[in-house]
Scaffold this motif. Sequence first.
Motif, PDB file in Angstrom:
ATOM      1  N   ASP A 264       0.733  -1.204   0.058  1.00  0.00           N
ATOM      2  CA  ASP A 264      -0.161   0.095  -0.008  1.00  0.00           C
ATOM      3  C   ASP A 264       0.697   1.240   0.116  1.00  0.00           C
ATOM      4  O   ASP A 264       1.952   1.343  -0.211  1.00  0.00           O
ATOM      5  CB  ASP A 264      -0.950  -0.064   1.279  1.00  0.00           C
ATOM      6  CG  ASP A 264      -0.174  -0.143   2.540  1.00  0.00           C
ATOM      7  OD1 ASP A 264       1.051   0.342   2.518  1.00  0.00           O
ATOM      8  OD2 ASP A 264      -0.920  -0.399   3.560  1.00  0.00           O
ATOM      9  N   ALA A 265       0.206   2.462  -0.032  1.00  0.00           N
ATOM     10  CA  ALA A 265       0.997   3.414  -0.142  1.00  0.00           C
ATOM     11  C   ALA A 265       1.784   4.029   1.172  1.00  0.00           C
ATOM     12  O   ALA A 265       2.747   4.657   1.004  1.00  0.00           O
ATOM     13  CB  ALA A 265       0.069   4.995  -0.095  1.00  0.00           C
ATOM     14  N   ALA A 266       1.425   3.309   2.306  1.00  0.00           N
ATOM     15  CA  ALA A 266       2.290   3.403   3.537  1.00  0.00           C
ATOM     16  C   ALA A 266       3.502   2.556   3.569  1.00  0.00           C
ATOM     17  O   ALA A 266       4.279   2.584   4.621  1.00  0.00           O
ATOM     18  CB  ALA A 266       1.594   3.225   4.854  1.00  0.00           C
ATOM     19  N   GLY A 267       3.723   1.565   2.544  1.00  0.00           N
ATOM     20  CA  GLY A 267       4.763   0.559   2.645  1.00  0.00           C
ATOM     21  C   GLY A 267       4.282  -0.572   3.472  1.00  0.00           C
ATOM     22  O   GLY A 267       5.075  -1.488   3.362  1.00  0.00           O
ATOM     23  N   ARG A 268       3.275  -0.744   3.831  1.00  0.00           N
ATOM     24  CA  ARG A 268       2.670  -1.886   4.472  1.00  0.00           C
ATOM     25  C   ARG A 268       2.489  -3.088   3.230  1.00  0.00           C
ATOM     26  O   ARG A 268       1.703  -2.816   2.221  1.00  0.00           O
ATOM     27  CB  ARG A 268       1.631  -1.724   5.360  1.00  0.00           C
ATOM     28  CG  ARG A 268       1.772  -0.676   6.411  1.00  0.00           C
ATOM     29  CD  ARG A 268       1.047  -0.711   7.276  1.00  0.00           C
ATOM     30  NE  ARG A 268      -0.449  -1.106   7.235  1.00  0.00           N
ATOM     31  CZ  ARG A 268      -1.271  -1.310   8.152  1.00  0.00           C
ATOM     32  NH1 ARG A 268      -1.126  -1.207   9.766  1.00  0.00           N
ATOM     33  NH2 ARG A 268      -2.828  -1.529   7.635  1.00  0.00           N
ATOM     34  N   ILE A 269       2.706  -4.307   3.597  1.00  0.00           N
ATOM     35  CA  ILE A 269       2.485  -5.403   2.693  1.00  0.00           C
ATOM     36  C   ILE A 269       1.067  -6.081   3.249  1.00  0.00           C
ATOM     37  O   ILE A 269       0.974  -6.612   4.216  1.00  0.00           O
ATOM     38  CB  ILE A 269       3.512  -6.341   2.516  1.00  0.00           C
ATOM     39  CG1 ILE A 269       5.006  -5.731   2.176  1.00  0.00           C
ATOM     40  CG2 ILE A 269       3.221  -7.696   1.545  1.00  0.00           C
ATOM     41  CD1 ILE A 269       6.117  -6.518   2.050  1.00  0.00           C
ATOM     42  N   GLU A 270       0.033  -6.164   2.181  1.00  0.00           N
ATOM     43  CA  GLU A 270      -1.162  -6.921   2.552  1.00  0.00           C
ATOM     44  C   GLU A 270      -1.005  -8.361   2.068  1.00  0.00           C
ATOM     45  O   GLU A 270      -0.788  -8.343   0.680  1.00  0.00           O
ATOM     46  CB  GLU A 270      -2.363  -5.859   2.017  1.00  0.00           C
ATOM     47  CG  GLU A 270      -2.548  -4.500   2.753  1.00  0.00           C
ATOM     48  CD  GLU A 270      -3.754  -3.913   2.118  1.00  0.00           C
ATOM     49  OE1 GLU A 270      -4.303  -4.605   1.126  1.00  0.00           O
ATOM     50  OE2 GLU A 270      -3.918  -2.889   2.428  1.00  0.00           O
ATOM     51  N   ILE A 271      -1.063  -9.450   2.591  1.00  0.00           N
ATOM     52  CA  ILE A 271      -1.090 -10.765   2.360  1.00  0.00           C
ATOM     53  C   ILE A 271      -2.181 -11.309   2.398  1.00  0.00           C
ATOM     54  O   ILE A 271      -3.214 -11.422   3.243  1.00  0.00           O
ATOM     55  CB  ILE A 271       0.057 -11.234   3.112  1.00  0.00           C
ATOM     56  CG1 ILE A 271       1.314 -10.556   3.199  1.00  0.00           C
ATOM     57  CG2 ILE A 271       0.348 -12.775   2.762  1.00  0.00           C
ATOM     58  CD1 ILE A 271       2.451 -11.027   4.113  1.00  0.00           C
ATOM     59  N   ALA A 272      -2.448 -12.060   1.135  1.00  0.00           N
ATOM     60  CA  ALA A 272      -3.553 -13.189   1.138  1.00  0.00           C
ATOM     61  C   ALA A 272      -2.991 -14.461   0.780  1.00  0.00           C
ATOM     62  O   ALA A 272      -2.247 -15.033  -0.196  1.00  0.00           O
ATOM     63  CB  ALA A 272      -4.437 -12.781   0.078  1.00  0.00           C
ATOM     64  N   LEU A 273      -3.133 -15.367   1.785  1.00  0.00           N
ATOM     65  CA  LEU A 273      -2.506 -16.733   1.740  1.00  0.00           C
ATOM     66  C   LEU A 273      -3.472 -17.796   1.622  1.00  0.00           C
ATOM     67  O   LEU A 273      -4.493 -17.770   2.088  1.00  0.00           O
ATOM     68  CB  LEU A 273      -1.604 -17.027   2.912  1.00  0.00           C
ATOM     69  CG  LEU A 273      -0.725 -18.224   2.801  1.00  0.00           C
ATOM     70  CD1 LEU A 273       0.819 -18.288   3.558  1.00  0.00           C
ATOM     71  CD2 LEU A 273      -1.384 -19.386   3.488  1.00  0.00           C
ATOM     72  N   THR A 274      -3.422 -18.769   0.809  1.00  0.00           N
ATOM     73  CA  THR A 274      -4.511 -19.728   0.515  1.00  0.00           C
ATOM     74  C   THR A 274      -3.341 -21.259   0.541  1.00  0.00           C
ATOM     75  O   THR A 274      -2.350 -21.165  -0.340  1.00  0.00           O
ATOM     76  CB  THR A 274      -5.034 -19.634  -0.792  1.00  0.00           C
ATOM     77  OG1 THR A 274      -5.821 -18.585  -0.873  1.00  0.00           O
ATOM     78  CG2 THR A 274      -6.026 -20.760  -0.991  1.00  0.00           C
ATOM     79  N   ALA A 275      -3.846 -22.126   1.003  1.00  0.00           N
ATOM     80  CA  ALA A 275      -3.207 -23.283   1.274  1.00  0.00           C
ATOM     81  C   ALA A 275      -3.959 -24.648   0.729  1.00  0.00           C
ATOM     82  O   ALA A 275      -4.851 -24.566   1.412  1.00  0.00           O
ATOM     83  CB  ALA A 275      -2.246 -23.610   2.571  1.00  0.00           C
ATOM     84  N   PRO A 276      -3.594 -25.462   0.007  1.00  0.00           N
ATOM     85  CA  PRO A 276      -4.668 -26.745  -0.257  1.00  0.00           C
ATOM     86  C   PRO A 276      -4.442 -27.862   0.851  1.00  0.00           C
ATOM     87  O   PRO A 276      -5.301 -28.744   0.719  1.00  0.00           O
ATOM     88  CB  PRO A 276      -4.237 -27.188  -1.759  1.00  0.00           C
ATOM     89  CG  PRO A 276      -2.523 -26.681  -1.792  1.00  0.00           C
ATOM     90  CD  PRO A 276      -2.516 -25.509  -0.902  1.00  0.00           C
ATOM     91  N   ARG A 277      -3.451 -27.714   1.698  1.00  0.00           N
ATOM     92  CA  ARG A 277      -3.291 -28.862   2.509  1.00  0.00           C
ATOM     93  C   ARG A 277      -3.119 -28.283   4.009  1.00  0.00           C
ATOM     94  O   ARG A 277      -2.454 -27.115   4.162  1.00  0.00           O
ATOM     95  CB  ARG A 277      -1.933 -29.784   2.122  1.00  0.00           C
ATOM     96  CG  ARG A 277      -2.005 -30.834   3.067  1.00  0.00           C
ATOM     97  CD  ARG A 277      -0.556 -31.735   2.425  1.00  0.00           C
ATOM     98  NE  ARG A 277      -0.301 -32.945   3.309  1.00  0.00           N
ATOM     99  CZ  ARG A 277       0.246 -32.927   4.501  1.00  0.00           C
ATOM    100  NH1 ARG A 277       0.629 -31.865   5.203  1.00  0.00           N
ATOM    101  NH2 ARG A 277       0.275 -34.240   5.062  1.00  0.00           N
ATOM    102  N   TRP A 278      -3.405 -28.796   4.969  1.00  0.00           N
ATOM    103  CA  TRP A 278      -3.422 -28.418   6.494  1.00  0.00           C
ATOM    104  C   TRP A 278      -1.929 -28.437   6.798  1.00  0.00           C
ATOM    105  O   TRP A 278      -1.025 -29.143   6.061  1.00  0.00           O
ATOM    106  CB  TRP A 278      -4.131 -29.304   7.251  1.00  0.00           C
ATOM    107  CG  TRP A 278      -3.711 -30.892   7.179  1.00  0.00           C
ATOM    108  CD1 TRP A 278      -4.058 -31.794   6.418  1.00  0.00           C
ATOM    109  CD2 TRP A 278      -2.573 -31.433   8.152  1.00  0.00           C
ATOM    110  NE1 TRP A 278      -3.434 -32.916   6.754  1.00  0.00           N
ATOM    111  CE2 TRP A 278      -2.345 -32.738   7.511  1.00  0.00           C
ATOM    112  CE3 TRP A 278      -1.706 -30.994   8.949  1.00  0.00           C
ATOM    113  CZ2 TRP A 278      -1.570 -33.536   8.163  1.00  0.00           C
ATOM    114  CZ3 TRP A 278      -0.937 -31.789   9.825  1.00  0.00           C
ATOM    115  CH2 TRP A 278      -0.593 -32.897   9.375  1.00  0.00           C
TER     116      TRP A 278
END
Length: 420
Positions: A111-125
Motif C-alpha cells: 500500500d501507500a504506507a509501505g505495508r504489505i497486505e498478504i492473502a495466503l491460500t493453502a490446499p493442505r493443512w
Amino acid sequence: MIEARHTDVEMRWRASALALSLATCVAVALGAALLGRWQLTVFAAPLLGALMSLPWQRPVPNVQVHAEPALVRCFEGEEAHLVVWATTDDGTPVDLTITTAAGAQLEATRDAAGRIEIALTAPRWGRYPLVAGLRVAGRGGLLTGTAAGHVAAADVFVFPVAPARATALPRTELLDRLGTHLTRHVGRGVEYGGIRSYVPGDQLRTVNWPVSARRGSLHVTERLSERAADVVVVVDTYDQPPGPATEATERTVRGAVQVVQSALRNGDRAGVVALGGSPRWLGADIGRRQFYRVLDAVLGAGDEHETTTGTLAPRPAVPPGAVVVAFSTLLDTDFALALIDLCRRGHVVVAVDVLDGAPFADLADPLVGRMWSMQRSFMYRDMRTIGVDVVVWSEAGTLDQVMGLVPRRRRTRPGARAGR
C-alpha cells in the motif's frame, strides 16, 4: 480483538555497494598516483574523506517487524489475510519481502504506507510461517543490514477439513449422563422399551391407557435412556521413517478431527492428547469452541492447550470412563505402552492403525512383506489380549466403516485388569 506481533530483529551489517565502489575508486586512484600520476590524488581525496566519515555518521538503526494479526487460522482452501510491515527507530526506509513454506499460494500487495497486505491460500493443512526478508541502509549508506537469522513475522495455521460422516464409538457402557446415544437401560428417553405393571411412584404421564383398559389394571410404558460419552483422541506425533509411515500422518490428523467433530455434534465431550516430540493435551469439553481448541492442540497452535512431559497420557487429560480412540502407525513402543496404560486405568481403548503397507522403500523380496504382515497380525493379537482393540484403516475404506468393526467391550474397573 486482533493481536499484533512486534519483533525486534538482529541485523548483520556489512559494507554496502556504495562503500565498495568508493573503496575501489580510491584504490585505483592511489595506485595510479604511486606510478607517477600524482594529480589523481585530488580525485581520490573526497572519496577517501567519504569513507573516513563512517565513524561520524548516524548510528545504525534498530529494525522491528510488525504483523497484524500475528496468528491466523483458516481451513484448507480458505484465504487468510494479514498485514506485515517493518519500521526503524530513525525513520530509515526498509526493503521488506515475505516468503512462506512450499505448497501455499501467496499474494502480496504494497500500500501507500509501505505495508504489505498478504492473502495466503493453502490446499493442505499444516503450519505456514511467514518469513520476513529485510534490507536496510545505515551509516549514511556506507553499510547494508540484513536479518541475522530466521525472522518469523507471523504464523498461518491451516486446519484440515474432515468428512461430515457420523463416526460410531466403540460399543460399551456409557456414562450416566443425558446424551444422544441410545442404550438398553430404562430411563428418560423417547425410544420404546417395553410395557410393565404400574408400581406406586410411577408418573401418571407414563401410564399406557389403552393397554391398561385391555388388561384391566394400570400398565406403564418404559423408555430407553439416551446417554452421553467422553471421547479422548490420542494422536501419535513421534518421528516416523520415510515412506508410507509419513503418508499415514494425513490419515492420523484427518481421523482425529473427524472423531472429535462427530462426538461434539452428538453432544459428547471431546478432548485430545498428542504424544511424541512435544507432548500436549486438551481436556474434554463440549461446544463449537472446543472443536477449534482441539484443532489448535493437534497442530500446536495457540496457548489454550497444556504441555506435559513423559510418554504416558496425563490423568487429568483422560476423565474417568472416557472412550479413547488412538491414531498411530504403531511403530513406536512408547506409544503402544501409553495405550496399554490407558487400558489398565479402565478405559475402552481403540487403536486405529493408519500405516498402509510396510514402512520400506522397496520390497525386493516378497517374503519380507509376508513376514512383516505376520508380525503385525501377531502384535494385533497381543494388544487385543491385553484389552486394546486394533483396527486397520487403509486408503480403501473410510473411518466410519473401520470404526464399525470394533467389538463390544464392557467397561472394567480401574486397576482390575492390571491385577490379573
